[in-house]
Design a protein around this motif. Sequence first.
Motif, PDB file in Angstrom:
ATOM      1  N   THR A   1       1.031  -1.272   0.101  1.00  0.00           N
ATOM      2  CA  THR A   1       0.165   0.155   0.016  1.00  0.00           C
ATOM      3  C   THR A   1       0.861   1.049   0.064  1.00  0.00           C
TER       4      THR A   1
ATOM      5  N   SER B   1      -2.322   4.434   2.832  1.00  0.00           N
ATOM      6  CA  SER B   1      -2.530   2.916   2.771  1.00  0.00           C
ATOM      7  C   SER B   1      -3.723   2.585   1.557  1.00  0.00           C
TER       8      SER B   1
ATOM      9  N   LYS C   1       1.092   9.149   8.646  1.00  0.00           N
ATOM     10  CA  LYS C   1       0.630   7.863   8.120  1.00  0.00           C
ATOM     11  C   LYS C   1      -0.863   7.575   8.440  1.00  0.00           C
TER      12      LYS C   1
ATOM     13  N   HIS D   1      -3.655   4.642   8.681  1.00  0.00           N
ATOM     14  CA  HIS D   1      -4.030   3.113   8.834  1.00  0.00           C
ATOM     15  C   HIS D   1      -5.335   2.891   8.577  1.00  0.00           C
ATOM     16  N   SER D   2      -5.810   2.054   7.397  1.00  0.00           N
ATOM     17  CA  SER D   2      -7.137   1.797   6.945  1.00  0.00           C
ATOM     18  C   SER D   2      -7.354   0.526   7.222  1.00  0.00           C
TER      19      SER D   2
ATOM     20  N   ARG E   1     -11.071   3.210   3.260  1.00  0.00           N
ATOM     21  CA  ARG E   1     -10.375   3.822   2.606  1.00  0.00           C
ATOM     22  C   ARG E   1     -10.755   3.633   1.045  1.00  0.00           C
TER      23      ARG E   1
END
Length: 238
Positions: free
Chosen positions: A49, A54, A88, A90-91, A238
Amino acid sequence: MNLFQNDRCLYCHTFIVPTVSWGSLISKETEDPLCPACKEKLEKIVGETCRICSRPFHLLDEQYRDGDLCNDCTRWEEDLEWQGYLEKNHSLYLYNEFLKELIASYKFRGDYVLAKVFVEYFKKKIATIIPDLLVPIPLSDERLYERGFNQAAAVLTLAGYSAAEILTRIHSEKQSKKSREERIHLTQVFQLVSNSELTGKRILLIDDIYTTGSTLRHAAKLLKGAGAESIQALTIAR
């Protein structure tokens, strides 16, 4: 554990027949909020990713990739006004049609209990990030009145965490009604609660959906300006 009691799926409300094993006789298993059919419709983000947002590279044409970044994140990072604020995101899942409906039921139709679907994932992910503060993206007073609860804060509450509600939001038109360009060029939509001590803090923003990244970056920019060391985000879709 009651082996003879069926629980219902929190989304489709069909009965979930518990799996009986020697392990389940000894210890209580984690409650499963979704039936197998609904769970299969959730598409976990897997594989390589984008380093920041992501975005799965296997779903992205090679021409829209710049090394370990997608083109969208490259544009954000090349813009000196936004560079480096969001470390960052995060999904958990792809925002497919099933998740779109599930989140709509949770977010817009007041089905608070659906927060349970995401609790275990949030616990596991937060344990790997170990932030100093968990900051849910706030709703404006008007949106909070419409929905009855903050969907980001609700997941944290059910997961047993304390939400650091240090941001407030200025009321504006719904993000879903704005184009990508309109979202990116918004003026600052957040304000910091006074007396918030953020110097050196590692912050994890909590929200439901990562779309353009504009909302998270607006929050990250404000928090970084107040002294936070790093800003990451945890989102459902996402």
